[in-house]
Design a protein around this motif. Structure first.
Motif, PDB file in Angstrom:
ATOM      1  N   ALA A 205      -6.250 -33.688  13.680  1.00 18.13           N
ATOM      2  CA  ALA A 205      -7.119 -32.807  12.896  1.00 18.13           C
ATOM      3  C   ALA A 205      -7.247 -33.318  11.461  1.00 18.13           C
ATOM      4  CB  ALA A 205      -6.575 -31.383  12.908  1.00 18.13           C
ATOM      5  N   TRP A 206      -6.135 -33.773  10.904  1.00 19.33           N
ATOM      6  CA  TRP A 206      -6.187 -34.349   9.559  1.00 19.33           C
ATOM      7  C   TRP A 206      -7.042 -35.616   9.546  1.00 19.33           C
ATOM      8  CZ3 TRP A 206      -4.871 -39.188   7.877  1.00 19.33           C
ATOM      9  CH2 TRP A 206      -4.948 -39.388   6.490  1.00 19.33           C
ATOM     10  N   ALA A 207      -6.871 -36.482  10.555  1.00 21.23           N
ATOM     11  CA  ALA A 207      -7.629 -37.728  10.618  1.00 21.23           C
ATOM     12  C   ALA A 207      -9.126 -37.454  10.719  1.00 21.23           C
ATOM     13  CB  ALA A 207      -7.162 -38.581  11.793  1.00 21.23           C
ATOM     14  N   LEU A 208      -9.512 -36.427  11.451  1.00 20.24           N
ATOM     15  CA  LEU A 208     -10.922 -36.062  11.546  1.00 20.24           C
ATOM     16  C   LEU A 208     -11.461 -35.643  10.180  1.00 20.24           C
ATOM     17  CD1 LEU A 208     -13.569 -35.313  12.922  1.00 20.24           C
ATOM     18  CD2 LEU A 208     -12.513 -33.147  13.635  1.00 20.24           C
ATOM     19  N   GLN A 209     -10.715 -34.824   9.460  1.00 17.60           N
ATOM     20  CA  GLN A 209     -11.156 -34.398   8.135  1.00 17.60           C
ATOM     21  C   GLN A 209     -11.231 -35.585   7.179  1.00 17.60           C
ATOM     22  OE1 GLN A 209     -12.411 -31.636   7.092  1.00 17.60           O
ATOM     23  NE2 GLN A 209     -12.591 -32.344   4.966  1.00 17.60           N
ATOM     24  N   ALA A 210     -10.240 -36.472   7.244  1.00 21.08           N
ATOM     25  CA  ALA A 210     -10.244 -37.649   6.381  1.00 21.08           C
ATOM     26  C   ALA A 210     -11.429 -38.553   6.702  1.00 21.08           C
ATOM     27  CB  ALA A 210      -8.930 -38.418   6.539  1.00 21.08           C
ATOM     28  N   ALA A 211     -11.754 -38.709   7.981  1.00 19.55           N
ATOM     29  CA  ALA A 211     -12.901 -39.529   8.374  1.00 19.55           C
ATOM     30  C   ALA A 211     -14.198 -38.939   7.822  1.00 19.55           C
ATOM     31  CB  ALA A 211     -12.972 -39.639   9.889  1.00 19.55           C
ATOM     32  N   ARG A 212     -14.321 -37.625   7.848  1.00 21.42           N
ATOM     33  CA  ARG A 212     -15.511 -36.976   7.286  1.00 21.42           C
ATOM     34  C   ARG A 212     -15.596 -37.197   5.772  1.00 21.42           C
ATOM     35  NH1 ARG A 212     -14.576 -31.433  10.762  1.00 21.42           N
ATOM     36  NH2 ARG A 212     -15.967 -31.921  12.525  1.00 21.42           N
ATOM     37  N   GLU A 213     -14.449 -37.137   5.102  1.00 26.42           N
ATOM     38  CA  GLU A 213     -14.430 -37.374   3.660  1.00 26.42           C
ATOM     39  C   GLU A 213     -14.838 -38.808   3.336  1.00 26.42           C
ATOM     40  OE1 GLU A 213     -10.543 -36.303   2.344  1.00 26.42           O
ATOM     41  OE2 GLU A 213     -10.807 -34.164   2.786  1.00 26.42           O
ATOM     42  N   ARG A 214     -14.362 -39.741   4.119  1.00 29.46           N
ATOM     43  CA  ARG A 214     -14.738 -41.147   3.900  1.00 29.46           C
ATOM     44  C   ARG A 214     -16.224 -41.352   4.176  1.00 29.46           C
ATOM     45  NH1 ARG A 214     -10.504 -44.837   5.448  1.00 29.46           N
ATOM     46  NH2 ARG A 214      -8.517 -43.929   4.799  1.00 29.46           N
ATOM     47  N   GLN A 215     -16.694 -40.792   5.270  1.00 25.77           N
ATOM     48  CA  GLN A 215     -18.103 -40.942   5.628  1.00 25.77           C
ATOM     49  C   GLN A 215     -19.006 -40.415   4.499  1.00 25.77           C
ATOM     50  OE1 GLN A 215     -19.803 -38.269   8.596  1.00 25.77           O
ATOM     51  NE2 GLN A 215     -20.658 -40.022   9.687  1.00 25.77           N
ATOM     52  N   ALA A 216     -18.583 -39.342   3.856  1.00 24.92           N
ATOM     53  CA  ALA A 216     -19.405 -38.709   2.825  1.00 24.92           C
ATOM     54  C   ALA A 216     -19.551 -39.567   1.573  1.00 24.92           C
ATOM     55  CB  ALA A 216     -18.806 -37.356   2.454  1.00 24.92           C
ATOM     56  N   VAL A 217     -18.659 -40.521   1.353  1.00 24.99           N
ATOM     57  CA  VAL A 217     -18.721 -41.329   0.128  1.00 24.99           C
ATOM     58  C   VAL A 217     -19.143 -42.775   0.403  1.00 24.99           C
ATOM     59  CG1 VAL A 217     -17.028 -39.892  -1.052  1.00 24.99           C
ATOM     60  CG2 VAL A 217     -16.242 -41.893   0.232  1.00 24.99           C
ATOM     61  N   LEU A 218     -19.623 -43.061   1.601  1.00 27.67           N
ATOM     62  CA  LEU A 218     -20.033 -44.432   1.915  1.00 27.67           C
ATOM     63  C   LEU A 218     -21.189 -44.886   1.033  1.00 27.67           C
ATOM     64  CD1 LEU A 218     -19.687 -44.631   5.807  1.00 27.67           C
ATOM     65  CD2 LEU A 218     -18.182 -45.615   4.059  1.00 27.67           C
ATOM     66  N   GLY A 219     -22.034 -43.957   0.597  1.00 27.35           N
ATOM     67  CA  GLY A 219     -23.103 -44.326  -0.326  1.00 27.35           C
ATOM     68  C   GLY A 219     -22.546 -44.843  -1.644  1.00 27.35           C
ATOM     69  N   ASP A 220     -21.470 -44.203  -2.141  1.00 33.57           N
ATOM     70  CA  ASP A 220     -20.815 -44.687  -3.360  1.00 33.57           C
ATOM     71  C   ASP A 220     -20.246 -46.079  -3.150  1.00 33.57           C
ATOM     72  OD1 ASP A 220     -21.332 -42.278  -4.684  1.00 33.57           O
ATOM     73  OD2 ASP A 220     -19.469 -41.379  -3.956  1.00 33.57           O
ATOM     74  N   VAL A 221     -19.675 -46.308  -1.980  1.00 38.06           N
ATOM     75  CA  VAL A 221     -19.114 -47.626  -1.675  1.00 38.06           C
ATOM     76  C   VAL A 221     -20.211 -48.683  -1.645  1.00 38.06           C
ATOM     77  CG1 VAL A 221     -17.927 -48.996   0.079  1.00 38.06           C
ATOM     78  CG2 VAL A 221     -17.157 -46.676  -0.416  1.00 38.06           C
TER      79      VAL A 221
END
Length: 373
Positions: A205-221
């Motif tokens: 469950a934590w990994a899913l939330q972390a993946a969503r957080e990473r996905q949300a900032v890919l534009g910044d990357v």
């Protein structure tokens, strides 16, 4: 030229080549038949008669053993789990020896009676190494004078490997560090895999939330990547993470577990060690930043021919590479056999540090540039 997400991630929570502590009672954790085969191989191929052989935590592709001969001398043995990759394994040992011949602190490989780096003719393919005693890994332990020591050791290593005949150093676009289209696809696939499971454990469950957080900032990357200059690509260690750097007191005792001679971005290898997640968190951000600048200054002194941009851009490189990687968030889906308490701890630390780098990047880079002027 891009960083290898699988390789660079899995070893980051694995034990180092040579353990710091003495082994436990021989044979307690190792299969007796394997111990016998190792003893036979040591006698026939190396002329070494062991008094003790003890299983120690394995790497991702080897079974590792501490060996004590009848004179009390210690060795480290790596048993390869298959013969299909022995050409690459031999190239990795050769790269370690090339570094050692250039004065880099490493564990030395011990040749067989036939002068081979890897014994391949007997029951077990294996290599034998000098044992680095009374040391600990750099994972989570970089502090004080160890930061500069790590920078010096890494600078000496990169200066030596810049002369390796496999590839001369070259400048490549920093933007090519990560394939953003592939990164987006990996995160979409990973999130979908978690969402379609009937139930999720706490780490999942934590990994899913972390993946969503990473996905949300890919534009910044993507914008970070676009801002990168040309950066040095050359032969590197290939897996220069904290577990593969052994420290003793305030010195680097050995750099271990080389990969085959493959070109990669110098800046990524610098920041991968210098931004070891557990060391960042154990020091606190401000203390870590002071340590990182000490590492960068020592690296520059030890490898003065490296372009300044490799150091100045290293934090951006580390931020982009860490956020684009789905490992170890993907481990429960793709490599569940790797999931244990150590990996879970590493995953949480790595995610926290990746987002910290993103959120504080301008301030961190300004401090680094001021220090390197």
């Amino acid at each position: 030229m891009r960083f290898d997400e699988e390789t660079m991630s899995t070893a980051a929570h694995q034990p180092a080549t040579a353990p710091a502590a003495a082994p436990s009672t021989p044979g307690r954790t190792a299969d007796g038949e394997q111990i016998t085969a190792i003893a036979d191989t040591l006698a026939l191929a190396y002329g070494l008669h062991p008094a003790e052989i003890t299983r120690i935590p394995e790497g991702t592709a080897t079974d590792n053993y501490a060996v004590v001969d009848q004179t009390g001398h210690w060795y480290f043995a790596k048993v390869y789990r298959g013969r299909d990759r022995l050409t690459l394994d031999r190239a990795s040992v050769e790269l370690s020896e090339y570094a050692a011949d250039g004065g880099v602190a490493t564990a030395r490989a011990i040749r067989t009676r036939g002068h081979e780096l890897i014994e391949t003719h007997g029951r077990l393919p294996m290599s034998l190494w000098s044992y680095v005693s009374h040391s600990e890994t750099a994972e989570g332990t970089l502090r004080g004078a160890r930061w500069a020591a790590a920078g010096t050791a890494m600078g000496c290593l990169h200066r030596r490997l810049a002369t390796h005949p496999a590839a001369a150093p070259a400048l490549e676009p920093g933007a090519a560090l990560c394939d953003m289209a592939n990164a987006r696809h990996r995160f979409e696939r990973l999130i979908l895999a978690y969402q379609t499971r009937a139930s999720l454990g706490e780490f999942e469950a934590w990994a899913l939330q972390a993946a969503r957080e990473r996905q949300a900032v890919l534009g910044d990357v993507e914008r970070i990547l676009a801002s990168l200059p040309q950066l040095t690509v050359q032969v590197m260690h290939g897996d220069l993470a904290g577990p593969n750097v052994l420290v003793k007191d305030d010195d680097v005792a050995a750099i271990v577990d080389f990969g085959p001679p493959t070109p990669g971005y110098l800046a990524w290898e610098i920041v991968r060690l210098g931004c070891d997640p557990k060391s960042v968190l154990s020091n606190g951000v401000e203390s870590w930043l002071k340590g990182y600048t000490d590492l960068a200054l020592a690296y520059r002194d030890a490898n003065p021919k490296a372009p300044a941009e490799d150091l100045l851009s290293s934090l951006r490189v580390g931020c982009a590479a860490k956020i684009c990687s789905t490992f170890p968030l993907s481990a429960p889906v793709e490599r569940p056999h790797l999931v244990d308490a150590a990996l879970e701890s590493y995953a949480r630390a790595r995610h926290e540090v990746a987002l910290m780098l993103l959120n504080r990047l301008p301030v961190l880079e300004e401090a680094l540039r001021d220090a390197l002027r």
